[in-house]
Every structure is written in structure tokens, then in C-alpha cells.
Enzyme design. Structure first.
Site, PDB file in Angstrom:
ATOM      1  N   TYR A  29       0.835  -1.208   0.000  1.00 51.85           N
ATOM      2  CA  TYR A  29       0.000   0.000   0.000  1.00 51.85           C
ATOM      3  C   TYR A  29       0.867   1.254   0.000  1.00 51.85           C
ATOM      4  O   TYR A  29       0.589   2.233  -0.689  1.00 51.85           O
ATOM      5  CB  TYR A  29      -0.941   0.021   1.212  1.00 51.85           C
ATOM      6  CG  TYR A  29      -1.924   1.170   1.117  1.00 51.85           C
ATOM      7  CD1 TYR A  29      -3.142   1.009   0.467  1.00 51.85           C
ATOM      8  CD2 TYR A  29      -1.606   2.424   1.637  1.00 51.85           C
ATOM      9  CE1 TYR A  29      -4.023   2.059   0.341  1.00 51.85           C
ATOM     10  CE2 TYR A  29      -2.484   3.489   1.511  1.00 51.85           C
ATOM     11  CZ  TYR A  29      -3.691   3.307   0.862  1.00 51.85           C
ATOM     12  OH  TYR A  29      -4.555   4.355   0.726  1.00 51.85           O
ATOM     13  N   THR A  60     -10.427  19.347 -23.408  1.00 50.69           N
ATOM     14  CA  THR A  60     -11.731  19.183 -22.757  1.00 50.69           C
ATOM     15  C   THR A  60     -11.636  19.070 -21.227  1.00 50.69           C
ATOM     16  O   THR A  60     -12.241  19.855 -20.503  1.00 50.69           O
ATOM     17  CB  THR A  60     -12.441  17.950 -23.335  1.00 50.69           C
ATOM     18  OG1 THR A  60     -11.554  16.829 -23.261  1.00 50.69           O
ATOM     19  CG2 THR A  60     -12.835  18.174 -24.793  1.00 50.69           C
ATOM     20  N   LYS A 119      -0.444   8.210 -23.156  1.00 50.81           N
ATOM     21  CA  LYS A 119      -0.086   8.546 -24.540  1.00 50.81           C
ATOM     22  C   LYS A 119       1.415   8.302 -24.735  1.00 50.81           C
ATOM     23  O   LYS A 119       1.850   7.157 -24.854  1.00 50.81           O
ATOM     24  CB  LYS A 119      -0.463   9.995 -24.854  1.00 50.81           C
ATOM     25  CG  LYS A 119      -1.953  10.230 -25.067  1.00 50.81           C
ATOM     26  CD  LYS A 119      -2.728  10.358 -23.803  1.00 50.81           C
ATOM     27  CE  LYS A 119      -4.088  10.979 -23.999  1.00 50.81           C
ATOM     28  NZ  LYS A 119      -4.869  10.957 -22.754  1.00 50.81           N
ATOM     29  N   PHE A 160     -19.643  15.148 -25.014  1.00 49.33           N
ATOM     30  CA  PHE A 160     -19.300  14.262 -26.138  1.00 49.33           C
ATOM     31  C   PHE A 160     -19.165  12.806 -25.728  1.00 49.33           C
ATOM     32  O   PHE A 160     -19.403  11.904 -26.526  1.00 49.33           O
ATOM     33  CB  PHE A 160     -17.994  14.730 -26.807  1.00 49.33           C
ATOM     34  CG  PHE A 160     -16.828  14.834 -25.873  1.00 49.33           C
ATOM     35  CD1 PHE A 160     -16.626  15.977 -25.113  1.00 49.33           C
ATOM     36  CD2 PHE A 160     -15.945  13.784 -25.729  1.00 49.33           C
ATOM     37  CE1 PHE A 160     -15.569  16.068 -24.228  1.00 49.33           C
ATOM     38  CE2 PHE A 160     -14.877  13.862 -24.850  1.00 49.33           C
ATOM     39  CZ  PHE A 160     -14.691  15.007 -24.091  1.00 49.33           C
TER      40      PHE A 160
END
Ligand code: F0G
Length: 468
Positions: A75, A128, A261, A451
Site C-alpha cells: 500500500y 476538454t 499517450k 461528447f
């Protein structure tokens, strides 16, 4: 180092394959109607080639998969956190590293800690989730990107650049004390994956720092931006991408990062900061929303894969092939006469839906209609990046941005050239029969980031693609 003129090939070979499922046009017609003409609501088993996003859709390397086995799922104080922290410090250079489950987790914490109601947050085009977190914290986003970015036909090589005059005027108009920071996105997503020049990054940081305004990088696609700097900016050719990345990060005060990404992982992100006091607050805030400051919503194994992914991401051959595949797709679409944003960007191809579908009024969301038609035609899933993505203004009116685009986003190390050819074939076919595509209207509109979950119906007839 290999030159761009030379033929490129992927610097990897395939070890494991995942079978794709083919569907019939009738099945796809039913599936998209069931999904309310929103490609986000399609089950992935109904999708043939998935170009919805390059986010979290990467194929990890064998080394990353091996790294998963080294997960230390304690943890607190996981060994993988130590490696991840060390790697971020080495490649991005910031002092403090706060893990988050993905990019928007970092945006949430940064916005919450730095923005006060009434503040103005300038940025080189909106993203966004970034903009929404700024607004939820009481701020207002102000676009300071160069005008060329809003023109899909401009061939300007650094469309991600900040317009320094615009920024200067903004500072003069509202005062530096109303600007908590500037959010500087690399390889600007909504502009079409367009880079900032190193020169502009330096000038932007100089201007902000002169006024005491910190600059936080959105480093989500920073390495792709470094590749474009190496390729396009004078004096930068042949420079290691890792060196360019450090130069960018060293000028800025911290970053938010979606590791899904550039960093070649399926989940993960971080907030990195140089300011000790702010970092302390961020470490305290992350435990409320994400998890303890040594995992922030990621499993130990995720942090291990992320550390390895960062190392792999700065490899020039990798970026050359990654961006090369996008360039290949774009070039073939240009040859087919399809209107796309130029220059071709780093993570996807952005089709100009206004030029593609001139007969559909903006109120009937041509880009949304085109994503649905493309799916019906071939099972290729793309994403709307136009009026539906932007949303409404403070008065509740739809905003119609100059860029009404659909994005064919290329996952990293996943698809082959032959898949790209299938995409070209389908888009070119639709282009020839564009007048058969009709517009859409909302049947359900959610309040935030509409969207993702909105539903639509065809304005005329029973399908968005008529006379099948
Ligand atoms: N910043 C940029 C530039 C992004 O492209 C994204 C995500 C984020 C922040 C948020 O990161 O998704 O990890 O929370 N972009 C994805 C896309 C969703 O499809 O473009 P996240």
C-alpha cells in the site's frame, strides 16, 4: 541516425496477436443506432479498427509486460514508485512527482490548488478535461494559441505556438495577479497534434516568468513534440529527444501528464512540480481523490510499466515510426482528395468535416455525423472533435469552433500499414458519396463533457448514411 527521406519500418516485431472481429454493414447500422450515433457508446467488440483515441490503447513492449511481474503491491512506499519517481525526475527533470490515476487526476489537483474564483487561465488551445477542471475551480480558460492553429489549411510548422502578443495583451488587461498559471500543451491535441517550437516555449516562459506567472506543461505528448522540434526547427536536427525534453521541462515549473499517450501505458499519470510548498499541498490533496502519494491510483505494476514506457518513449526510432505511420495515413488521404488538417500532426489525422460535408449545417454536427457514417461503412471508429466536444458557452448557447473535425487517432505500436490502407479506402469512398450523409440532432445531452455520453438521432430518415 536514420534520415526521414529513407523508408522507415517499425522498430519492433509482433509477439502476440489479438484477433479482430469483422461485422456486416447491417450489424453496424444497428449498433450505431443503439449507441445513439456516438462512437463512445459502441461496445468495442463491434469495432473493427479502433481509432477512437491514442489514450491507453498502446501495445506495451515485452520489457513492460515483464515489468508487470515485478509489481510491488504494498500500500505504501512501493519499490515501483521509487523507480517511477526516479525516472520522471531523470527524463522530465521536475523535483516532486505526485502519481495520479491518469491525466485528469493531475489536472484536478493542480486546478483545485492554484485557481481562485474569477481567475483567468491562459492556454494554447483548450483541452476538454483541462478546461473543465479550470472552470470547476472557478477559473475561465483563455485561448492564446497562434491564429494559424484555427486554420486547418495553414501549413505553419508550429501551430501549437503561443501567440505572445495575445498573451501580453491578456496580462495587461486582467493583471498578472489574476493569472494563476499558464497551461502550455505540447503537440496540441485539439489543433490536430501540432507542435510548439523550442524558441516559442522559451519566449513564452520568459514572458510569464517576467510577470511572476508559473508555466505548467501539459506533457501528455511532449516527446512527440520533441520529435517535431528535431525534424523541423533550425539547429535541432540530430539532437537526442531526451535532451530536448529536458530543455522544455527545465524552463517550466511543473507538468500534468496523461501517461496513457507518450509513456506507452494503458493507465497512469502524474503531476510534477518544482515548488516545495505546492508539492506538499498536492501530496496532501492526492490522498483525498486518487490514493496515497506513493501510488495515486496506480497499481505497483502500472508504475513499473510506466517507468519503462518513459525510457522507451524517447527513442528516436520509436517516434520516427509512430509519427511516420500517422504521416503515411495522412499523405494517402491527401492524395485521395480528402480535406485534412495540415501539416499532418503527431497522433492522428483530423478530417475537416465542414469541407467534407458542406451540405450539413453546423447545427446538425457534421463531424459527429461523419464519425457515425465512417463506422457504418467500415467498422472504423473515430472521434468527433468539433462543436459537440466544445460544448456550450456560459449563456447556454452551442459554441461552433472554427475547427469542426473528426480525429482518426493512431494507437502506438498496434496497427499495421495494411490497416491504414483499409481506413483510407473507407474514408475515400465516403468522400465520393458525401451527399448521402445526413446531419444529427441531440436526443440526450449530459451536463459535463457531453461528447462522451451524448445521444443523437438522424435529422432526416432513419440513418445517417442514406441509400446503403
Ligand atoms: N491533456 C491532453 C492533451 C489530453 O489529450 C488528455 C486526454 C488529457 C490531458 C487528459 O488525460 O485522459 O489521462 O485523463 N486525451 C484523451 C484523448 C482522452 O483521446 O485525446 P486523461
Amino acid at each position: 541516425m536514420m534520415q526521414t527521406e529513407q523508408v522507415w519500418a517499425e522498430p519492433w516485431k509482433i509477439k502476440v496477436v489479438e484477433h479482430l472481429r469483422m461485422t456486416t454493414q447491417e450489424e453496424r447500422q444497428a449498433a450505431i443506432a443503439e449507441a445513439g450515433y456516438n462512437t463512445f457508446l459502441l461496445p468495442s467488440r463491434q469495432v473493427y479498427i479502433d481509432l477512437l483515441t491514442d489514450s491507453g490503447t498502446t501495445a506495451m513492449s515485452d520489457v513492460q509486460w515483464a515489468g508487470l511481474m515485478r509489481g510491488d503491491e504494498a500500500y505504501a512506499g512501493s519499490a515501483n514508485f521509487e523507480r517511477f519517481e526516479r525516472t520522471v525526475r531523470e527524463y522530465y527533470g521536475y523535483k516532486h512527482v505526485i502519481p495520479t490515476h491518469q491525466g485528469r487526476g493531475a489536472e484536478h489537483i493542480l486546478s483545485r490548488l492554484c485557481i481562485r474564483p474569477g481567475d483567468i487561465v491562459p492556454g494554447n488551445m483548450y483541452f476538454t478535461t483541462t478546461k473543465l477542471h479550470q472552470e470547476l475551480a472557478g477559473g475561465t480558460f483563455e485561448d492564446v494559441i497562434v491564429a494559424e492553429a484555427h486554420n486547418p489549411d495553414s501549413e505553419f510548422p508550429f501551430k501549437g505556438n503561443v501567440d505572445l502578443r495575445k498573451l501580453e495583451h491578456l496580462i495587461a488587461r486582467v493583471g498578472a495577479e489574476k493569472i494563476p498559471y499558464l497551461s502550455l500543451e505540447t503537440n496540441v491535441n485539439m489543433a490536430g497534434g501540432q507542435p510548439c517550437s523550442l524558441e516559442n516555449i522559451h519566449a513564452t516562459c520568459d514572458l510569464c516568468h517576467r510577470h511572476g506567472i508559473p508555466v505548467y506543461l501539459d506533457a501528455t505528448r511532449a516527446v512527440e513534440n520533441c520529435y517535431f522540434i528535431e525534424q523541423r526547427e533550425s539547429g535541432q536536427s540530430g539532437r537526442p529527444l531526451a535532451e530536448i525534453l529536458r530543455e522544455i521541462c527545465d524552463r517550466t515549473d511543473g507538468c500534468t501528464m496523461s501517461a496513457k499517450k507518450d509513456a506507452l501505458v494503458n493507465i497512469g499519470g502524474f503531476l510534477a512540480l518544482n515548488d516545495d510548498a505546492l508539492a506538499e499541498q498536492a501530496r496532501n490533496t492526492v490522498v483525498i481523490y486518487e490514493g496515497l502519494h506513493t501510488y495515486g491510483g496506480m497499481a505497483g505494476r502500472d508504475m513499473e510499466a510506466l517507468a519503462i514506457g518513459i525510457e522507451e518513449s524517447v527513442d528516436w526510432q520509436h517516434q520516427h515510426a509512430r509519427v511516420g505511420q500517422v504521416q503515411y495515413l495522412g499523405q494517402r488521404l491527401i492524395e485521395a482528395g480528402v480535406p485534412i488538417v495540415r501539416p499532418i500532426g503527431g497522433h492522428g489525422i483530423f478530417i475537416n468535416a465542414v469541407d467534407f460535408l458542406p451540405h450539413i449545417p453546423r447545427e446538425e454536427f457534421p463531424a459527429q455525423a461523419l464519425t457515425a457514417a465512417l463506422y457504418i461503412d467500415s467498422g472504423v471508429r473515430a472521434m468527433e472533435r468539433g462543436a459537440v466536444s466544445v460544448g456550450r458557452d456560459a449563456a447556454g448557447k452551442n459554441i461552433y469552433p472554427s475547427l469542426e473535425l473528426i480525429r482518426l487517432t493512431i494507437p502506438r505500436r498496434v496497427y499495421t500499414q495494411a490497416h491504414m490502407d483499409v481506413v483510407v479506402d473507407s474514408v475515400a469512398r465516403l468522400h465520393r458519396r458525401a451527399e448521402q450523409i445526413g446531419g444529427l440532432r441531440f436526443t440526450y445531452e449530459p451536463r459535463y463533457l457531453r461528447f462522451f455520453q451524448a445521444r443523437f438521432e438522424p435529422c432526416q430518415g432513419t440513418s445517417v448514411l442514406r441509400e446503403l
